[in-house]
Design a protein around this motif. Structure first.
Motif, short mmCIF file in Angstrom:
data_model
loop_
_atom_site.label_atom_id
_atom_site.label_comp_id
_atom_site.label_asym_id
_atom_site.label_seq_id
_atom_site.Cartn_x
_atom_site.Cartn_y
_atom_site.Cartn_z
N ILE A 44 0.66 -1.07 -0.28
CA ILE A 44 0.27 0.12 0.42
C ILE A 44 0.82 1.53 -0.09
O ILE A 44 1.02 1.97 -0.88
CB ILE A 44 -0.93 0.26 1.21
CG1 ILE A 44 -1.86 -0.87 1.36
CG2 ILE A 44 -1.82 1.27 1.41
CD1 ILE A 44 -2.90 -1.70 2.34
N HIS A 45 1.47 1.13 1.28
CA HIS A 45 2.03 2.83 1.15
C HIS A 45 3.59 3.28 0.32
O HIS A 45 3.49 4.19 0.39
CB HIS A 45 2.31 2.85 2.83
CG HIS A 45 1.42 2.38 3.77
ND1 HIS A 45 0.28 3.48 3.80
CD2 HIS A 45 1.74 1.64 4.69
CE1 HIS A 45 -0.56 2.85 5.14
NE2 HIS A 45 0.21 1.83 5.35
N ALA A 46 4.79 2.19 -0.21
CA ALA A 46 4.79 2.22 -1.00
C ALA A 46 4.85 2.51 -2.53
O ALA A 46 5.31 3.28 -2.83
CB ALA A 46 6.13 0.99 -0.83
N LYS A 47 4.07 1.95 -2.45
CA LYS A 47 3.45 2.60 -3.38
C LYS A 47 2.38 3.18 -4.33
O LYS A 47 1.93 4.25 -5.27
CB LYS A 47 1.83 1.11 -4.18
CG LYS A 47 2.56 -0.10 -4.29
CD LYS A 47 1.69 -1.23 -5.02
CE LYS A 47 2.70 -2.31 -5.24
NZ LYS A 47 2.00 -3.63 -5.82
N THR A 48 1.56 3.99 -2.97
CA THR A 48 0.92 5.05 -2.60
C THR A 48 1.61 6.51 -2.74
O THR A 48 1.36 7.86 -2.47
CB THR A 48 0.08 5.34 -2.19
OG1 THR A 48 0.45 5.31 -1.01
CG2 THR A 48 -1.30 3.95 -2.51
N ASP A 85 16.91 3.91 -0.33
CA ASP A 85 16.73 5.13 -1.02
C ASP A 85 15.75 6.04 -1.29
O ASP A 85 16.22 7.39 -1.74
CB ASP A 85 17.11 4.31 -2.42
CG ASP A 85 15.85 3.55 -3.14
OD1 ASP A 85 15.67 2.94 -1.77
OD2 ASP A 85 16.01 3.70 -4.29
N ARG A 86 14.34 5.77 -0.75
CA ARG A 86 13.56 6.70 -0.77
C ARG A 86 12.83 6.99 1.02
O ARG A 86 11.96 7.38 0.97
CB ARG A 86 12.17 6.00 -1.29
CG ARG A 86 12.36 5.25 -2.31
CD ARG A 86 10.95 5.12 -3.75
NE ARG A 86 10.34 4.30 -2.52
CZ ARG A 86 9.22 4.72 -2.51
NH1 ARG A 86 8.32 4.69 -3.78
NH2 ARG A 86 9.08 3.97 -2.30
N THR A 87 13.98 7.30 1.24
CA THR A 87 14.11 7.50 2.71
C THR A 87 14.80 8.28 4.10
O THR A 87 15.75 8.21 3.26
CB THR A 87 14.20 6.38 4.15
OG1 THR A 87 13.54 5.08 3.48
CG2 THR A 87 13.32 6.12 5.24
N ASP A 88 14.52 9.50 4.61
CA ASP A 88 15.10 9.99 5.57
C ASP A 88 14.61 10.13 6.83
O ASP A 88 13.38 9.70 7.25
CB ASP A 88 14.98 11.75 4.60
CG ASP A 88 15.88 11.80 3.45
OD1 ASP A 88 16.69 11.00 3.03
OD2 ASP A 88 14.84 12.80 2.52
#
Length: 170
Positions: A44-48, A85-88
């Motif tokens: 859900i979350h990684a796609k939206t 790579d998409r996280t801070d």
């Protein structure tokens, strides 16, 4: 861009999704069980959501207990499930400084700072939140989600500062 924001905890985490351009809350899960949330992330979350920002534990020079280590463990699991790579990471001291201008700020002060950033468009005593019959822009944001929202707003502001520095050549 949709930003997934997490205030991780040892058993439950505050989770919210906001649009980074408008700061509109596009989803709120409040206090969600960590196991359930972890299972939802890739489907859900990684796609939206385009990016993830979470509150990172910082060393404050004091002894810590099991709950702090559990929180750090969950943070890493969320990061891995979403995509490193998409996280801070956003530190609590940065949230306090960004929202209130002092590291002595408390949750109440941060909440008031968040309320100041949103239009009082709903009903009730706190029109930014509103009521069921007349919801405001923060309707549905509950205790755990406030901290997650503060993480997201801090992340947005930090990116804005970075863009200005690049424009000015610093």
């Amino acid at each position: 861009m949709n930003l997934l924001c997490i205030d991780p905890g040892p058993k439950v985490s505050g989770v919210i999704c906001i649009d980074t351009e408008t700061k509109e809350v596009t989803g709120t899960w409040g206090a969600i069980d960590n196991e359930l949330f972890l299972k939802q992330i890739p489907f859900i979350h990684a796609k939206t959501c385009d990016h993830l920002a979470f509150e990172m534990i910082a060393n404050m020079g004091m002894q810590v207990g099991t709950s702090v280590f559990e929180t750090v463990l969950w943070s890493g699991r969320f990061m891995e499930a979403f995509g490193a790579d998409r996280t801070d990471r956003v530190y609590r001291k940065d949230v306090k400084m960004e929202m209130c201008g002092t590291t002595r700020a408390k949750d109440k002060n941060i909440r008031l700072s968040i309320l100041d950033q949103y239009e009082p468009a709903g009903g009730g005593a706190t029109p930014q939140v509103g009521t069921k019959s007349k919801p405001g822009p923060l309707y549905g944001v509950n205790k755990h989600a406030w901290s997650a929202l503060a993480v997201g707003l801090t992340w947005i502001q930090q990116r804005e500062v970075e863009r200005w520095k690049q424009r000015l050549g610093r």
